[in-house]
Design a protein around this motif. Structure first.
Motif, PDB file in Angstrom:
ATOM      1  N   PRO A   1       0.833  -1.218   0.000  1.00 15.33           N
ATOM      2  CA  PRO A   1       0.000   0.000   0.000  1.00 15.33           C
ATOM      3  C   PRO A   1       0.864   1.264   0.000  1.00 15.33           C
ATOM      4  O   PRO A   1       1.962   1.268   0.558  1.00 15.33           O
ATOM      5  CB  PRO A   1      -0.775  -0.105   1.325  1.00 15.33           C
ATOM      6  CG  PRO A   1      -0.686  -1.528   1.740  1.00 15.33           C
ATOM      7  CD  PRO A   1       0.583  -2.063   1.176  1.00 15.33           C
TER       8      PRO A   1
ATOM      9  N   GLY B   1      -8.052   2.515   1.048  1.00 17.18           N
ATOM     10  CA  GLY B   1      -7.765   2.626  -0.377  1.00 17.18           C
ATOM     11  C   GLY B   1      -8.918   3.260  -1.134  1.00 17.18           C
ATOM     12  O   GLY B   1      -9.911   3.704  -0.538  1.00 17.18           O
TER      13      GLY B   1
ATOM     14  N   GLU C   1      -8.125  -0.446  -8.342  1.00 17.57           N
ATOM     15  CA  GLU C   1      -8.139  -0.263  -6.888  1.00 17.57           C
ATOM     16  C   GLU C   1      -6.717   0.016  -6.436  1.00 17.57           C
ATOM     17  O   GLU C   1      -5.779  -0.661  -6.874  1.00 17.57           O
ATOM     18  CB  GLU C   1      -8.683  -1.522  -6.204  1.00 17.57           C
ATOM     19  CG  GLU C   1     -10.163  -1.701  -6.484  1.00 17.57           C
ATOM     20  CD  GLU C   1     -10.810  -2.767  -5.610  1.00 17.57           C
ATOM     21  OE1 GLU C   1     -10.083  -3.527  -4.933  1.00 17.57           O
ATOM     22  OE2 GLU C   1     -12.049  -2.824  -5.615  1.00 17.57           O
TER      23      GLU C   1
ATOM     24  N   LYS D   1      -4.380   0.781  -2.850  1.00 17.73           N
ATOM     25  CA  LYS D   1      -4.417   0.702  -1.383  1.00 17.73           C
ATOM     26  C   LYS D   1      -3.480   1.742  -0.759  1.00 17.73           C
ATOM     27  O   LYS D   1      -2.459   2.097  -1.357  1.00 17.73           O
ATOM     28  CB  LYS D   1      -3.959  -0.692  -0.929  1.00 17.73           C
ATOM     29  CG  LYS D   1      -4.894  -1.812  -1.352  1.00 17.73           C
ATOM     30  CD  LYS D   1      -6.088  -1.835  -0.423  1.00 17.73           C
ATOM     31  CE  LYS D   1      -6.970  -3.029  -0.684  1.00 17.73           C
ATOM     32  NZ  LYS D   1      -7.148  -3.916   0.385  1.00 17.73           N
TER      33      LYS D   1
END
Ligand SMILES: Cc1cc2nc3c(=O)[nH]c(=O)nc-3n(C[C@H](O)[C@H](O)[C@H](O)COP(=O)(O)OP(=O)(O)OC[C@H]3O[C@@H](n4cnc5c(N)ncnc54)[C@H](O)[C@@H]3O)c2cc1C
Length: 524
Positions: free
Chosen positions: A16, A202, A215, A217
């Motif tokens: 992330p 996220g 997507e 994060k």
């Protein structure tokens, strides 16, 4: 700064990010720059283009805020005056001193504003831009030959800063990029991701160029969407109450002949009690602004005929040759992301004129403030993010961090001065065959500059080139509309697009840019 490369790196990132920022205006880009220069990993997602929102539609002042001085908000003025000095120090190619005159027509104005401006000077301390002084009526006319002379008793001259807001943003993006931040324009956040415990970890975002959803994060997500802050807060909590009270501000652009000597006019009290500025900017004059509360926020707020008439009417009182509607080269409107008093989040903290809130799920929202204080806002919000996300704490370094293009004598580059240190490379590009050709006879924008904007400044559409990287749409809206086809053709080559793309872009630009034509104003 390359979109394809940034996207590739964002997709390949195995862990992330420390911080994801939503929104690429002054607030988001300032925060990206602050966080990346402290060593944090950063992704910034901007739904349209960097500066598409309010941050390209300001009055172009880097200022302490004489208006706040009138209201007696001394700490706010002092903070902004300090930031004004830091901004000029770090980006001298874009921020410069400007002399303003408050013209006096009644006996009390000289002592009243004279003392006020001395206080303004004193509050700036070592960040001062120049000493204010009282002017006789002859001196006032000498500085502003177009000033209305009937009843003129003199003026008060003071100094503030001015800049090119959208170019500043592009150069901040380049600096953030150089510091390791990943930046993506035309990437709209559609939803927030949450952990099993309900913490935001996220975002889900749409690549508007490919139509693909991704997507990403992060340990911390920060909402920096200015007037759009509530829509992102509602992705977190559908019942969140509004914290933004939006209001539009309109400016008109006039030819340079209305302020030929490079001194600005400041009217401390218009007919509706606001401050009005008439400012020489590049090779024209920007006059504004208004303050109209609105219910809806839009990326392209349309100015009304009444708002433009209000500005013209007030300007006429101070100018010997009254500006008429036919003189207006362009009209632009922006939305103030004003923060309502109170608010529902118990961690809400009012910090000077900007507000930072943290929702129960850990979404940070920063809103309010002004362009001039972007650096201080960023420092505050990244301090908060470090604490909340348990990131490695690091000192903020942006007080002394040169902005891309930094150059102490940009004037030596003539009409490429606003590119700062990039001007040399652009000069070389312009010498190549066909690159020095103007895209339109009334615009100082050349083919090679458009190529540079696509290659080095992440311009993706004619709007990015004509509205923000060059300010053509503001300088002369009709000429910019006429230049769109040529600009689009250059972008098609640079970005390897097809004819369908060209047609769609031309249609979009045509519709959008109508709002800048004084002939197309809507009525309230
Ligand atoms: C008329 C006017 C004059 C002003 N004059 C001055 C001045 O002279 N000097 C000064 O210091 N300040 C001035 N200000 C204030 C200053 O311009 C603003 O405070 C500042 O630009 C706000 O920046 P921002 O980044 O918070 O918002 P914005 O610049 O609006 O940025 C928000 C960004 O978020 C993006 N976004 C929204 N939703 C999403 C999403 N879902 N996903 C991804 N991105 C999203 C938008 O596209 C937008 O680019 C003025 C303001 C106005 C309105």
């Amino acid at each position: 700064m390359n979109r394809e490369e940034n996207l590739k790196q964002a997709k390949q990132k195995g862990t992330p990010y420390d911080i994801i920022l939503i929104g690429g205006g002054a607030t988001g880009m300032g925060a990206a720059l602050d966080a990346a220069s402290r060593g944090h990993s950063v992704l910034l997602l901007e739904g349209v283009d960097f500066g598409k929102g309010t941050s390209s539609r300001s009055t172009k002042l880097v200022h302490g805020g004489v208006r706040y001085l009138q209201k007696g908000d001394i700490p706010l003025v002092m903070d902004a005056l300090k930031e004004r000095g830091i901004m000029r120090q770090n980006a001298p190619h874009l921020v410069s001193d400007l002399a303003f005159v408050v013209p006096n027509y009644t006996w009390w104005e000289a002592p009243f504003y004279g003392i006020g401006m001395k206080v303004y000077d004193a509050l700036a301390g070592k960040y001062g831009f120049g000493k204010s002084e009282l002017l006789s009526s002859e001196e006032t006319v000498n500085r502003i030959p177009t000033i209305a002379t009937e009843g003129l008793r003199g003026g008060v001259q003071y100094y503030d800063g001015q800049f090119d807001d959208a170019r500043m943003l592009v150069n901040m993006a380049q600096t953030a990029s150089e510091q390791g931040a990943h930046l993506l324009n035309y990437f709209e956040v559609k939803g927030l991701l949450k952990s099993d415990e309900g913490f935001v970890n996220g975002v889900r975002a749409l690549d508007k160029e490919s139509g693909e959803e991704h997507e990403f994060k992060a340990k911390i997500v920060i909402n920096c969407t200015g007037p759009f802050s509530d829509s992102v807060r509602r992705m977190d909590n559908a019942d969140a109450k509004s914290m933004i009270a939006p209001s539009t501000g309109v400016h008109i652009v006039l030819p340079a002949e209305f302020l030929p000597r490079g001194t600005a006019i400041m009217v401390p009290r218009t007919t509706d009690g606001r401050v009005l500025f008439a400012i020489p900017w590049h090779h024209c004059v920007v006059v504004g602004t208004t303050d109209t509360p609105v219910d809806e926020v839009s990326l392209e707020p349309r100015a009304t005929a009444e708002e433009v008439e209000f500005i013209l009417e007030n300007a006429r009182q101070y100018l010997e040759k009254p500006p008429e509607r036919k003189d207006v080269l362009s009209v632009f409107s922006g939305i103030r992301p004003l923060v309502k008093a109170g608010g529902e989040d118990n961690t809400a903290q009012l910090s000077r004129d900007h507000t930072i809130t943290v929702s129960k799920s850990g979404l940070i929202t920063i809103a309010g403030g002004k362009w001039t204080t972007y650096r201080h806002m960023a420092e505050d919000v990244i301090d908060r993010a470090e604490l909340l996300g348990e990131l490695n704490p690091a000192d903020c370094v942006t007080k002394r961090l040169n902005i891309h293009g930094y150059h102490e004598h940009p004037e030596k580059f003539g009409d490429l001065a606003h590119y700062g240190s990039d001007a040399l490379a652009i000069q070389q590009l312009l010498q190549e065959e066909g690159q020095g050709e103007l895209v339109h006879p009334r615009l100082k924008l050349r083919v090679g500059e458009v190529r540079w904007m696509a290659r080095r400044e992440m311009a993706r559409t004619p709007d990015d080139v004509l509205s923000r990287r060059s300010r053509s749409l503001l300088f002369d809206a009709k000429a910019a509309r006429e230049a769109a086809e040529k600009v689009c053709e250059i972008l098609r080559e640079e970005l390897r697009k097809d004819q369908d793309w060209v047609e769609q872009q031309l249609q979009d630009f045509d519709e959008m840019s109508l709002g800048y034509l004084v002939e197309e104003l809507v009525t309230a």
